[in-house]
Design a protein around this motif. Structure first.
Motif, PDB file in Angstrom:
ATOM      1  N   LEU A  27     -21.911   3.182  16.665  1.00 43.72           N
ATOM      2  CA  LEU A  27     -20.920   4.257  16.740  1.00 43.72           C
ATOM      3  C   LEU A  27     -20.337   4.561  15.364  1.00 43.72           C
ATOM      4  N   HIS A  28     -20.134   3.529  14.554  1.00 43.93           N
ATOM      5  CA  HIS A  28     -19.668   3.753  13.181  1.00 43.93           C
ATOM      6  C   HIS A  28     -20.685   4.575  12.387  1.00 43.93           C
ATOM      7  N   VAL A  29     -21.949   4.230  12.523  1.00 47.33           N
ATOM      8  CA  VAL A  29     -23.004   4.939  11.797  1.00 47.33           C
ATOM      9  C   VAL A  29     -23.076   6.396  12.253  1.00 47.33           C
ATOM     10  N   VAL A  30     -23.000   6.614  13.554  1.00 48.26           N
ATOM     11  CA  VAL A  30     -23.006   7.991  14.067  1.00 48.26           C
ATOM     12  C   VAL A  30     -21.802   8.754  13.539  1.00 48.26           C
ATOM     13  N   ALA A  33     -22.353   9.649   9.936  1.00 45.39           N
ATOM     14  CA  ALA A  33     -23.346  10.721   9.817  1.00 45.39           C
ATOM     15  C   ALA A  33     -22.736  12.072  10.201  1.00 45.39           C
ATOM     16  N   VAL A  34     -21.906  12.078  11.228  1.00 44.35           N
ATOM     17  CA  VAL A  34     -21.230  13.318  11.635  1.00 44.35           C
ATOM     18  C   VAL A  34     -20.304  13.800  10.508  1.00 44.35           C
ATOM     19  N   VAL A  35     -19.596  12.869   9.887  1.00 42.01           N
ATOM     20  CA  VAL A  35     -18.724  13.232   8.761  1.00 42.01           C
ATOM     21  C   VAL A  35     -19.542  13.876   7.644  1.00 42.01           C
ATOM     22  N   LEU A  36     -20.687  13.293   7.319  1.00 47.85           N
ATOM     23  CA  LEU A  36     -21.532  13.870   6.266  1.00 47.85           C
ATOM     24  C   LEU A  36     -22.041  15.261   6.655  1.00 47.85           C
ATOM     25  N   PRO A  54     -11.636  13.437   9.435  1.00 52.07           N
ATOM     26  CA  PRO A  54     -11.073  12.149   9.885  1.00 52.07           C
ATOM     27  C   PRO A  54     -11.240  11.915  11.383  1.00 52.07           C
ATOM     28  N   MET A  55     -11.027  12.940  12.182  1.00 49.95           N
ATOM     29  CA  MET A  55     -11.146  12.786  13.626  1.00 49.95           C
ATOM     30  C   MET A  55     -12.586  12.444  14.017  1.00 49.95           C
ATOM     31  N   ALA A  56     -13.538  13.073  13.379  1.00 49.81           N
ATOM     32  CA  ALA A  56     -14.947  12.820  13.695  1.00 49.81           C
ATOM     33  C   ALA A  56     -15.330  11.383  13.361  1.00 49.81           C
ATOM     34  N   GLY A  57     -15.014  10.951  12.166  1.00 44.68           N
ATOM     35  CA  GLY A  57     -15.388   9.601  11.750  1.00 44.68           C
ATOM     36  C   GLY A  57     -14.657   8.521  12.513  1.00 44.68           C
ATOM     37  N   TYR A  58     -13.341   8.628  12.571  1.00 44.95           N
ATOM     38  CA  TYR A  58     -12.553   7.592  13.233  1.00 44.95           C
ATOM     39  C   TYR A  58     -12.694   7.630  14.744  1.00 44.95           C
ATOM     40  N   GLY A  59     -12.953   8.783  15.321  1.00 45.33           N
ATOM     41  CA  GLY A  59     -13.122   8.875  16.771  1.00 45.33           C
ATOM     42  C   GLY A  59     -14.247   7.980  17.257  1.00 45.33           C
ATOM     43  N   PHE A  60     -15.416   8.100  16.648  1.00 41.74           N
ATOM     44  CA  PHE A  60     -16.545   7.251  17.028  1.00 41.74           C
ATOM     45  C   PHE A  60     -16.234   5.778  16.757  1.00 41.74           C
ATOM     46  N   ALA A  61     -15.660   5.496  15.598  1.00 44.12           N
ATOM     47  CA  ALA A  61     -15.381   4.109  15.223  1.00 44.12           C
ATOM     48  C   ALA A  61     -14.392   3.458  16.188  1.00 44.12           C
ATOM     49  N   TRP A  62     -13.346   4.168  16.532  1.00 48.42           N
ATOM     50  CA  TRP A  62     -12.324   3.578  17.398  1.00 48.42           C
ATOM     51  C   TRP A  62     -12.832   3.361  18.814  1.00 48.42           C
ATOM     52  N   PRO A  73      -8.975  -1.947  15.042  1.00 46.75           N
ATOM     53  CA  PRO A  73      -9.640  -1.509  13.814  1.00 46.75           C
ATOM     54  C   PRO A  73      -8.870  -1.948  12.558  1.00 46.75           C
ATOM     55  N   ALA A  74      -9.607  -2.397  11.566  1.00 46.39           N
ATOM     56  CA  ALA A  74      -8.999  -2.826  10.305  1.00 46.39           C
ATOM     57  C   ALA A  74      -8.305  -1.673   9.587  1.00 46.39           C
ATOM     58  N   THR A  75      -8.625  -0.454   9.972  1.00 44.70           N
ATOM     59  CA  THR A  75      -8.017   0.742   9.373  1.00 44.70           C
ATOM     60  C   THR A  75      -6.499   0.688   9.461  1.00 44.70           C
TER      61      THR A  75
END
Length: 100
Positions: A27-30, A33-36, A54-62, A73-75
């Motif tokens: 999910l972090h990788v996805v 990739a979405v952020v890029l 930020p929403m795209a990247g952190y949404g998948f990660a969280w 999350p360490a964030t």
């Protein structure tokens, strides 16, 4: 997280330990990739696309942390180191140093 990290090199092993679950890493990788992709779209088309980064990247990660890794999350504690860790882990997954 009781130990205050004073360098990224010291923090990164902890960061990896917080991403032991394969689905969380994926999910972090996805998300990265979405952020890029959104960043590329913003650069090509202009406009407001950058606001969703930020929403795209952190949404998948969280989602990965809360539903698969079951940790915080360490964030929330180390925002800069965590952001750096996201991109280092993304690169290490792409170069197959970390399993996807």
């Amino acid at each position: 997280m009781s130990k205050p990290y004073t360098s990224f090199a010291e923090f990164y092993p902890f960061y990896l330990s917080q991403h032991a679950d394969r689905t969380c890493r994926r999910l972090h990788v996805v998300g990265s990739a979405v952020v890029l992709a959104l960043l590329a779209t913003a650069l090509v088309q202009g406009g407001w696309w950058w606001a969703s980064l930020p929403m795209a990247g952190y949404g998948f990660a969280w989602v990965g942390h809360f539903f698969f890794e079951h940790n915080k999350p360490a964030t929330f504690t180390y925002p800069l180191y965590s952001l750096m860790g996201d991109w280092v882990m993304f690169w290490q997954v792409l170069t197959r140093k970390i399993p996807f």
